[in-house]
Design an enzyme around this catalytic site. Structure first.
Site, PDB file in Angstrom:
ATOM      1  N   SER A  21       0.821  -1.216   0.000  1.00  0.00           N
ATOM      2  CA  SER A  21       0.000   0.000   0.000  1.00  0.00           C
ATOM      3  C   SER A  21       0.852   1.263   0.000  1.00  0.00           C
ATOM      4  O   SER A  21       1.871   1.335   0.705  1.00  0.00           O
ATOM      5  CB  SER A  21      -0.875   0.058   1.263  1.00  0.00           C
ATOM      6  OG  SER A  21      -1.724  -1.039   1.364  1.00  0.00           O
ATOM      7  N   ASP A  67     -14.394   3.565   9.347  1.00  0.00           N
ATOM      8  CA  ASP A  67     -14.967   3.428   8.009  1.00  0.00           C
ATOM      9  C   ASP A  67     -15.186   4.859   7.506  1.00  0.00           C
ATOM     10  O   ASP A  67     -15.928   5.631   8.130  1.00  0.00           O
ATOM     11  CB  ASP A  67     -16.304   2.666   8.122  1.00  0.00           C
ATOM     12  CG  ASP A  67     -16.967   2.486   6.763  1.00  0.00           C
ATOM     13  OD1 ASP A  67     -16.727   3.321   5.864  1.00  0.00           O
ATOM     14  OD2 ASP A  67     -17.730   1.526   6.611  1.00  0.00           O
ATOM     15  N   VAL A  68     -14.558   5.212   6.385  1.00  0.00           N
ATOM     16  CA  VAL A  68     -14.594   6.613   5.938  1.00  0.00           C
ATOM     17  C   VAL A  68     -15.979   7.075   5.495  1.00  0.00           C
ATOM     18  O   VAL A  68     -16.178   8.262   5.233  1.00  0.00           O
ATOM     19  CB  VAL A  68     -13.579   6.904   4.818  1.00  0.00           C
ATOM     20  CG1 VAL A  68     -12.153   6.838   5.313  1.00  0.00           C
ATOM     21  CG2 VAL A  68     -13.814   6.005   3.612  1.00  0.00           C
ATOM     22  N   TYR A 151      -5.710   9.680  -9.567  1.00  0.00           N
ATOM     23  CA  TYR A 151      -5.139   9.109 -10.797  1.00  0.00           C
ATOM     24  C   TYR A 151      -5.576   9.942 -12.008  1.00  0.00           C
ATOM     25  O   TYR A 151      -6.676  10.509 -12.017  1.00  0.00           O
ATOM     26  CB  TYR A 151      -5.592   7.633 -10.938  1.00  0.00           C
ATOM     27  CG  TYR A 151      -4.963   6.975 -12.130  1.00  0.00           C
ATOM     28  CD1 TYR A 151      -3.575   6.913 -12.239  1.00  0.00           C
ATOM     29  CD2 TYR A 151      -5.731   6.471 -13.172  1.00  0.00           C
ATOM     30  CE1 TYR A 151      -2.982   6.347 -13.354  1.00  0.00           C
ATOM     31  CE2 TYR A 151      -5.142   5.899 -14.278  1.00  0.00           C
ATOM     32  CZ  TYR A 151      -3.768   5.849 -14.363  1.00  0.00           C
ATOM     33  OH  TYR A 151      -3.195   5.309 -15.473  1.00  0.00           O
ATOM     34  N   TYR A 161     -10.751   2.042 -16.130  1.00  0.00           N
ATOM     35  CA  TYR A 161     -10.761   2.689 -14.808  1.00  0.00           C
ATOM     36  C   TYR A 161     -12.196   2.943 -14.339  1.00  0.00           C
ATOM     37  O   TYR A 161     -12.461   3.200 -13.180  1.00  0.00           O
ATOM     38  CB  TYR A 161      -9.939   3.976 -14.835  1.00  0.00           C
ATOM     39  CG  TYR A 161      -9.353   4.344 -13.494  1.00  0.00           C
ATOM     40  CD1 TYR A 161      -8.355   3.573 -12.910  1.00  0.00           C
ATOM     41  CD2 TYR A 161      -9.807   5.469 -12.808  1.00  0.00           C
ATOM     42  CE1 TYR A 161      -7.824   3.906 -11.674  1.00  0.00           C
ATOM     43  CE2 TYR A 161      -9.279   5.820 -11.569  1.00  0.00           C
ATOM     44  CZ  TYR A 161      -8.288   5.034 -11.019  1.00  0.00           C
ATOM     45  OH  TYR A 161      -7.764   5.355  -9.800  1.00  0.00           O
ATOM     46  N   ALA A 202      -5.517  -2.263  -4.471  1.00  0.00           N
ATOM     47  CA  ALA A 202      -6.497  -1.441  -5.201  1.00  0.00           C
ATOM     48  C   ALA A 202      -6.118  -1.370  -6.681  1.00  0.00           C
ATOM     49  O   ALA A 202      -6.962  -1.514  -7.561  1.00  0.00           O
ATOM     50  CB  ALA A 202      -6.573  -0.047  -4.601  1.00  0.00           C
TER      51      ALA A 202
HETATM   52  P1  NAI Z   1      -4.613  -0.289  -1.276  1.00  0.00           P
HETATM   53  O1  NAI Z   1      -5.628  -1.308  -1.689  1.00  0.00           O
HETATM   54  O2  NAI Z   1      -3.429  -0.764  -0.556  1.00  0.00           O
HETATM   55  O3  NAI Z   1      -5.309   0.894  -0.452  1.00  0.00           O
HETATM   56  C1  NAI Z   1      -6.686   1.225  -0.540  1.00  0.00           C
HETATM   57  C2  NAI Z   1      -7.176   1.378   0.895  1.00  0.00           C
HETATM   58  O4  NAI Z   1      -8.528   1.878   0.965  1.00  0.00           O
HETATM   59  C3  NAI Z   1      -7.168   0.032   1.661  1.00  0.00           C
HETATM   60  O5  NAI Z   1      -6.332   0.137   2.796  1.00  0.00           O
HETATM   61  C4  NAI Z   1      -8.608  -0.146   2.051  1.00  0.00           C
HETATM   62  O6  NAI Z   1      -8.791  -0.875   3.258  1.00  0.00           O
HETATM   63  C5  NAI Z   1      -9.075   1.306   2.150  1.00  0.00           C
HETATM   64  N1  NAI Z   1     -10.526   1.410   2.204  1.00  0.00           N
HETATM   65  C6  NAI Z   1     -11.434   0.899   1.324  1.00  0.00           C
HETATM   66  N2  NAI Z   1     -12.681   1.150   1.758  1.00  0.00           N
HETATM   67  C7  NAI Z   1     -12.572   1.843   2.927  1.00  0.00           C
HETATM   68  C8  NAI Z   1     -13.515   2.381   3.858  1.00  0.00           C
HETATM   69  N3  NAI Z   1     -14.844   2.270   3.669  1.00  0.00           N
HETATM   70  N4  NAI Z   1     -13.039   3.041   4.951  1.00  0.00           N
HETATM   71  C9  NAI Z   1     -11.705   3.172   5.160  1.00  0.00           C
HETATM   72  N5  NAI Z   1     -10.766   2.689   4.306  1.00  0.00           N
HETATM   73  C10 NAI Z   1     -11.198   2.026   3.208  1.00  0.00           C
HETATM   74  O7  NAI Z   1      -4.165   0.402  -2.664  1.00  0.00           O
HETATM   75  P2  NAI Z   1      -3.334   1.741  -2.990  1.00  0.00           P
HETATM   76  O8  NAI Z   1      -2.988   1.620  -4.420  1.00  0.00           O
HETATM   77  O9  NAI Z   1      -2.272   1.962  -2.007  1.00  0.00           O
HETATM   78  O10 NAI Z   1      -4.456   2.862  -2.913  1.00  0.00           O
HETATM   79  C11 NAI Z   1      -4.329   4.052  -2.180  1.00  0.00           C
HETATM   80  C12 NAI Z   1      -4.855   5.235  -2.955  1.00  0.00           C
HETATM   81  O11 NAI Z   1      -4.005   5.480  -4.079  1.00  0.00           O
HETATM   82  C13 NAI Z   1      -6.270   5.054  -3.519  1.00  0.00           C
HETATM   83  O12 NAI Z   1      -6.962   6.281  -3.419  1.00  0.00           O
HETATM   84  C14 NAI Z   1      -5.977   4.742  -4.975  1.00  0.00           C
HETATM   85  O13 NAI Z   1      -7.073   5.032  -5.822  1.00  0.00           O
HETATM   86  C15 NAI Z   1      -4.803   5.686  -5.209  1.00  0.00           C
HETATM   87  N6  NAI Z   1      -4.026   5.431  -6.418  1.00  0.00           N
HETATM   88  C16 NAI Z   1      -3.549   4.174  -6.666  1.00  0.00           C
HETATM   89  C17 NAI Z   1      -2.862   3.923  -7.829  1.00  0.00           C
HETATM   90  C18 NAI Z   1      -2.411   2.536  -8.143  1.00  0.00           C
HETATM   91  O14 NAI Z   1      -2.140   2.258  -9.322  1.00  0.00           O
HETATM   92  N7  NAI Z   1      -2.288   1.655  -7.176  1.00  0.00           N
HETATM   93  C19 NAI Z   1      -2.581   4.989  -8.824  1.00  0.00           C
HETATM   94  C20 NAI Z   1      -3.081   6.284  -8.438  1.00  0.00           C
HETATM   95  C21 NAI Z   1      -3.796   6.484  -7.275  1.00  0.00           C
END
Ligand code: NAI
Length: 271
Positions: A21, A67-68, A151, A161, A202
Protein backbone atom coordinates in the site's frame (compact mmCIF):
# COMPACT_ATOMS: atom_id res chain seq x y z
CA UNK A 1 19.71 8.33 6.85
CA UNK A 2 16.61 10.21 7.79
CA UNK A 3 16.28 13.94 7.21
CA UNK A 4 13.91 14.54 10.16
CA UNK A 5 11.81 16.81 7.93
CA UNK A 6 8.73 15.99 10.03
CA UNK A 7 10.30 16.20 13.46
CA UNK A 8 7.67 17.25 16.00
CA UNK A 9 4.78 16.74 13.58
CA UNK A 10 1.80 14.50 14.21
CA UNK A 11 -0.30 12.88 11.54
CA UNK A 12 -3.02 10.39 10.67
CA UNK A 13 -2.48 7.88 7.87
CA UNK A 14 -5.55 6.31 6.25
CA UNK A 15 -5.36 3.20 4.05
CA UNK A 16 -2.38 0.98 4.91
CA UNK A 17 -3.72 -2.48 3.98
CA UNK A 18 -0.47 -4.39 3.39
CA UNK A 19 3.18 -3.64 2.68
CA UNK A 20 2.39 -2.82 -0.95
CA UNK A 21 0.00 0.00 0.00
CA UNK A 22 1.08 3.55 -0.75
CA UNK A 23 -0.13 4.44 2.77
CA UNK A 24 2.12 1.73 4.28
CA UNK A 25 5.22 3.20 2.63
CA UNK A 26 4.13 6.70 3.60
CA UNK A 27 3.70 5.71 7.24
CA UNK A 28 7.23 4.26 7.24
CA UNK A 29 8.69 7.38 5.62
CA UNK A 30 6.82 9.77 7.93
CA UNK A 31 8.05 7.87 10.98
CA UNK A 32 11.59 7.83 9.59
CA UNK A 33 11.32 11.60 9.06
CA UNK A 34 10.55 12.09 12.76
CA UNK A 35 6.74 12.25 12.78
CA UNK A 36 4.42 10.62 15.31
CA UNK A 37 1.55 8.87 13.60
CA UNK A 38 -1.83 7.25 14.13
CA UNK A 39 -2.82 4.51 11.67
CA UNK A 40 -6.37 3.89 10.54
CA UNK A 41 -8.31 1.69 8.17
CA UNK A 42 -11.80 0.24 7.77
CA UNK A 43 -12.63 -2.25 10.57
CA UNK A 44 -12.84 -5.08 8.00
CA UNK A 45 -9.29 -4.31 6.81
CA UNK A 46 -8.01 -4.17 10.40
CA UNK A 47 -9.28 -7.70 10.94
CA UNK A 48 -6.62 -8.93 8.51
CA UNK A 49 -4.15 -7.87 11.18
CA UNK A 50 -1.28 -6.85 8.87
CA UNK A 51 -1.41 -3.26 10.05
CA UNK A 52 -0.20 -4.29 13.52
CA UNK A 53 3.23 -5.06 12.05
CA UNK A 54 3.39 -1.57 10.62
CA UNK A 55 2.24 -0.05 13.91
CA UNK A 56 5.07 -1.83 15.71
CA UNK A 57 7.60 -0.61 13.15
CA UNK A 58 6.36 2.96 13.63
CA UNK A 59 7.02 3.30 17.36
CA UNK A 60 3.88 1.37 18.43
CA UNK A 61 1.57 3.77 16.66
CA UNK A 62 -2.08 3.46 17.74
CA UNK A 63 -4.38 1.75 15.24
CA UNK A 64 -7.91 3.16 15.27
CA UNK A 65 -10.68 1.69 13.11
CA UNK A 66 -12.62 4.09 10.90
CA UNK A 67 -14.97 3.43 8.01
CA UNK A 68 -14.59 6.61 5.94
CA UNK A 69 -18.30 6.58 5.05
CA UNK A 70 -19.17 7.14 8.72
CA UNK A 71 -18.99 10.69 10.10
CA UNK A 72 -19.15 9.27 13.64
CA UNK A 73 -16.11 7.04 13.00
CA UNK A 74 -14.16 9.99 11.61
CA UNK A 75 -15.05 12.19 14.59
CA UNK A 76 -14.02 9.40 16.98
CA UNK A 77 -10.73 8.95 15.11
CA UNK A 78 -9.93 12.66 15.34
CA UNK A 79 -10.85 12.84 19.02
CA UNK A 80 -8.77 9.79 19.94
CA UNK A 81 -5.81 11.00 17.88
CA UNK A 82 -5.82 14.42 19.57
CA UNK A 83 -6.02 12.68 22.93
CA UNK A 84 -3.09 10.41 22.02
CA UNK A 85 -0.92 13.23 20.65
CA UNK A 86 -1.87 15.58 23.49
CA UNK A 87 -2.62 18.26 20.92
CA UNK A 88 -3.79 18.99 17.41
CA UNK A 89 -2.81 17.20 14.22
CA UNK A 90 -0.37 18.50 11.58
CA UNK A 91 -1.05 16.24 8.60
CA UNK A 92 -3.46 13.68 7.17
CA UNK A 93 -2.95 11.19 4.34
CA UNK A 94 -6.16 10.08 2.61
CA UNK A 95 -5.11 6.94 0.74
CA UNK A 96 -8.50 5.30 0.29
CA UNK A 97 -10.31 4.02 -2.76
CA UNK A 98 -12.73 1.29 -3.76
CA UNK A 99 -15.05 0.71 -6.68
CA UNK A 100 -17.95 -1.64 -6.20
CA UNK A 101 -18.86 -1.77 -9.88
CA UNK A 102 -15.26 -2.60 -10.84
CA UNK A 103 -15.17 -5.26 -8.17
CA UNK A 104 -18.42 -6.78 -9.47
CA UNK A 105 -17.24 -6.59 -13.09
CA UNK A 106 -19.86 -4.09 -14.30
CA UNK A 107 -18.96 -2.14 -17.45
CA UNK A 108 -19.09 1.69 -17.33
CA UNK A 109 -22.14 1.58 -19.62
CA UNK A 110 -23.98 -0.73 -17.24
CA UNK A 111 -23.42 0.67 -13.74
CA UNK A 112 -25.42 -0.25 -10.69
CA UNK A 113 -26.18 3.14 -9.12
CA UNK A 114 -26.48 1.90 -5.54
CA UNK A 115 -22.92 0.65 -5.88
CA UNK A 116 -21.84 3.85 -7.60
CA UNK A 117 -23.16 5.86 -4.65
CA UNK A 118 -21.05 3.73 -2.37
CA UNK A 119 -17.98 4.10 -4.61
CA UNK A 120 -18.30 7.88 -4.63
CA UNK A 121 -18.88 7.90 -0.89
CA UNK A 122 -15.80 5.78 -0.08
CA UNK A 123 -13.44 7.16 -2.70
CA UNK A 124 -14.33 10.86 -2.90
CA UNK A 125 -16.92 12.22 -0.45
CA UNK A 126 -14.86 10.69 2.33
CA UNK A 127 -12.24 13.40 1.75
CA UNK A 128 -14.93 16.01 2.35
CA UNK A 129 -16.08 14.15 5.48
CA UNK A 130 -12.53 14.09 6.86
CA UNK A 131 -11.91 17.76 6.04
CA UNK A 132 -15.30 18.87 7.38
CA UNK A 133 -14.92 16.95 10.65
CA UNK A 134 -11.40 18.33 11.15
CA UNK A 135 -12.55 21.87 10.26
CA UNK A 136 -15.55 21.80 12.57
CA UNK A 137 -13.53 20.29 15.44
CA UNK A 138 -10.62 22.65 14.73
CA UNK A 139 -8.45 19.52 14.84
CA UNK A 140 -5.55 20.65 12.62
CA UNK A 141 -2.78 23.08 13.54
CA UNK A 142 -2.33 26.20 11.39
CA UNK A 143 -0.14 25.44 8.35
CA UNK A 144 -1.19 21.78 8.49
CA UNK A 145 -1.39 19.65 5.36
CA UNK A 146 -3.88 17.16 3.92
CA UNK A 147 -2.95 14.97 0.93
CA UNK A 148 -5.23 12.59 -1.01
CA UNK A 149 -4.23 10.18 -3.77
CA UNK A 150 -5.69 10.31 -7.24
CA UNK A 151 -5.14 9.11 -10.80
CA UNK A 152 -4.95 10.81 -14.22
CA UNK A 153 -8.15 9.05 -15.32
CA UNK A 154 -9.81 12.12 -13.71
CA UNK A 155 -8.60 14.15 -16.74
CA UNK A 156 -8.24 11.59 -19.55
CA UNK A 157 -10.09 8.45 -20.50
CA UNK A 158 -8.68 5.10 -19.42
CA UNK A 159 -11.67 2.87 -20.24
CA UNK A 160 -11.15 0.17 -17.63
CA UNK A 161 -10.76 2.69 -14.81
CA UNK A 162 -14.54 2.83 -15.04
CA UNK A 163 -16.51 4.78 -12.39
CA UNK A 164 -13.32 5.45 -10.41
CA UNK A 165 -12.49 8.13 -13.00
CA UNK A 166 -15.59 10.04 -11.89
CA UNK A 167 -14.76 9.44 -8.24
CA UNK A 168 -11.26 10.85 -8.75
CA UNK A 169 -12.62 13.96 -10.52
CA UNK A 170 -14.84 14.61 -7.51
CA UNK A 171 -11.97 13.95 -5.11
CA UNK A 172 -9.74 16.49 -6.87
CA UNK A 173 -12.54 19.05 -6.88
CA UNK A 174 -13.12 18.60 -3.15
CA UNK A 175 -9.39 19.15 -2.48
CA UNK A 176 -9.60 22.47 -4.39
CA UNK A 177 -12.86 23.62 -2.83
CA UNK A 178 -12.04 22.68 0.78
CA UNK A 179 -8.49 23.91 0.25
CA UNK A 180 -9.93 27.39 -0.22
CA UNK A 181 -11.96 27.40 3.00
CA UNK A 182 -9.36 25.69 5.20
CA UNK A 183 -6.64 27.89 3.73
CA UNK A 184 -8.49 31.10 4.55
CA UNK A 185 -9.28 30.07 8.12
CA UNK A 186 -6.20 28.12 9.23
CA UNK A 187 -3.63 28.17 6.38
CA UNK A 188 -4.25 24.42 6.12
CA UNK A 189 -3.29 23.22 2.65
CA UNK A 190 -5.07 20.45 0.73
CA UNK A 191 -3.61 18.78 -2.36
CA UNK A 192 -4.02 15.63 -4.41
CA UNK A 193 -1.10 13.59 -5.73
CA UNK A 194 -1.79 11.96 -9.10
CA UNK A 195 0.31 8.83 -8.88
CA UNK A 196 1.64 6.46 -11.59
CA UNK A 197 -0.07 3.06 -11.77
CA UNK A 198 1.35 1.06 -8.87
CA UNK A 199 1.08 -2.66 -8.09
CA UNK A 200 -1.11 -2.65 -4.96
CA UNK A 201 -4.36 -4.37 -3.96
CA UNK A 202 -6.50 -1.44 -5.20
CA UNK A 203 -4.37 -1.01 -8.36
CA UNK A 204 -4.49 -4.60 -9.45
CA UNK A 205 -8.31 -4.53 -9.22
CA UNK A 206 -8.31 -2.59 -12.53
CA UNK A 207 -8.84 -4.90 -15.54
CA UNK A 208 -5.68 -5.52 -17.59
CA UNK A 209 -3.57 -3.77 -14.96
CA UNK A 210 -0.29 -5.46 -15.96
CA UNK A 211 -0.47 -4.15 -19.55
CA UNK A 212 -1.59 -0.78 -18.29
CA UNK A 213 1.40 -0.56 -15.94
CA UNK A 214 3.86 -1.51 -18.69
CA UNK A 215 2.35 1.00 -21.11
CA UNK A 216 2.55 3.84 -18.55
CA UNK A 217 6.15 2.91 -17.79
CA UNK A 218 7.11 3.15 -21.48
CA UNK A 219 5.14 6.41 -21.85
CA UNK A 220 6.97 8.11 -18.98
CA UNK A 221 10.42 9.62 -19.61
CA UNK A 222 11.43 8.70 -16.04
CA UNK A 223 9.42 5.48 -15.91
CA UNK A 224 6.62 4.81 -13.41
CA UNK A 225 7.00 6.33 -9.96
CA UNK A 226 7.09 3.68 -7.22
CA UNK A 227 4.97 3.63 -4.06
CA UNK A 228 8.11 4.43 -2.08
CA UNK A 229 8.80 7.53 -4.16
CA UNK A 230 5.19 8.57 -3.75
CA UNK A 231 5.69 8.25 0.00
CA UNK A 232 8.71 10.56 -0.20
CA UNK A 233 6.62 13.10 -2.11
CA UNK A 234 3.95 12.91 0.62
CA UNK A 235 6.60 13.63 3.26
CA UNK A 236 7.65 16.75 1.35
CA UNK A 237 4.02 17.92 1.21
CA UNK A 238 3.58 17.37 4.95
CA UNK A 239 6.78 19.28 5.67
CA UNK A 240 7.29 23.02 6.10
CA UNK A 241 9.16 23.15 2.78
CA UNK A 242 5.88 23.27 0.84
CA UNK A 243 3.82 25.66 2.94
CA UNK A 244 2.37 27.63 0.04
CA UNK A 245 1.38 24.67 -2.14
CA UNK A 246 -2.36 24.20 -1.91
CA UNK A 247 -5.48 23.34 -3.95
CA UNK A 248 -3.28 21.59 -6.52
CA UNK A 249 -3.45 18.30 -8.33
CA UNK A 250 0.24 17.35 -8.42
CA UNK A 251 1.39 14.77 -10.94
CA UNK A 252 3.84 12.24 -9.57
CA UNK A 253 4.13 10.14 -12.69
CA UNK A 254 7.62 10.29 -14.21
CA UNK A 255 6.41 12.79 -16.83
CA UNK A 256 3.53 10.65 -18.18
CA UNK A 257 0.97 13.47 -18.02
CA UNK A 258 3.04 15.78 -20.26
CA UNK A 259 4.08 13.15 -22.80
CA UNK A 260 2.43 12.68 -26.22
CA UNK A 261 4.50 9.68 -27.24
CA UNK A 262 7.92 8.22 -26.48
CA UNK A 263 10.45 6.47 -28.69
CA UNK A 264 9.87 3.28 -26.70
CA UNK A 265 6.18 3.28 -27.71
CA UNK A 266 7.01 4.08 -31.36
CA UNK A 267 9.52 1.20 -31.42
CA UNK A 268 6.87 -1.11 -29.98
CA UNK A 269 4.30 -0.07 -32.63
CA UNK A 270 6.78 -0.59 -35.46
CA UNK A 271 7.62 -4.15 -34.40
P1 NAI B 1 -4.61 -0.29 -1.28
O1 NAI B 1 -5.63 -1.31 -1.69
O2 NAI B 1 -3.43 -0.76 -0.56
O3 NAI B 1 -5.31 0.89 -0.45
C1 NAI B 1 -6.69 1.23 -0.54
C2 NAI B 1 -7.18 1.38 0.89
O4 NAI B 1 -8.53 1.88 0.96
C3 NAI B 1 -7.17 0.03 1.66
O5 NAI B 1 -6.33 0.14 2.80
C4 NAI B 1 -8.61 -0.15 2.05
O6 NAI B 1 -8.79 -0.87 3.26
C5 NAI B 1 -9.07 1.31 2.15
N1 NAI B 1 -10.53 1.41 2.20
C6 NAI B 1 -11.43 0.90 1.32
N2 NAI B 1 -12.68 1.15 1.76
C7 NAI B 1 -12.57 1.84 2.93
C8 NAI B 1 -13.51 2.38 3.86
N3 NAI B 1 -14.84 2.27 3.67
N4 NAI B 1 -13.04 3.04 4.95
C9 NAI B 1 -11.70 3.17 5.16
N5 NAI B 1 -10.77 2.69 4.31
C10 NAI B 1 -11.20 2.03 3.21
O7 NAI B 1 -4.17 0.40 -2.66
P2 NAI B 1 -3.33 1.74 -2.99
O8 NAI B 1 -2.99 1.62 -4.42
O9 NAI B 1 -2.27 1.96 -2.01
O10 NAI B 1 -4.46 2.86 -2.91
C11 NAI B 1 -4.33 4.05 -2.18
C12 NAI B 1 -4.85 5.23 -2.95
O11 NAI B 1 -4.00 5.48 -4.08
C13 NAI B 1 -6.27 5.05 -3.52
O12 NAI B 1 -6.96 6.28 -3.42
C14 NAI B 1 -5.98 4.74 -4.97
O13 NAI B 1 -7.07 5.03 -5.82
C15 NAI B 1 -4.80 5.69 -5.21
N6 NAI B 1 -4.03 5.43 -6.42
C16 NAI B 1 -3.55 4.17 -6.67
C17 NAI B 1 -2.86 3.92 -7.83
C18 NAI B 1 -2.41 2.54 -8.14
O14 NAI B 1 -2.14 2.26 -9.32
N7 NAI B 1 -2.29 1.65 -7.18
C19 NAI B 1 -2.58 4.99 -8.82
C20 NAI B 1 -3.08 6.28 -8.44
C21 NAI B 1 -3.80 6.48 -7.28
Amino acid sequence: MSNQLLKGKKGIIFGALNDQSIAWKTAEKCYEAGAEIVLTNAPVALRMGEINKLAEQCGNAPVIGCDVTSSDDIKNLLEKSIEHFGGKIDFILHSVGMSLNVRKGNHYTDLNYDWEHKTLDISAMSLHRVCQAAYQMDAINDWGSIVALTYIAAQRIFPDYNEMADAKSLLESIARSFGYHYGVRNKVRINTISQSPTMTTAGSGVKGFGGFLGYADKMSPLGNASAEDCANYCVSLFSDLTRFVTMQNLFHDGGFSSTGVTQAIIDQMEK
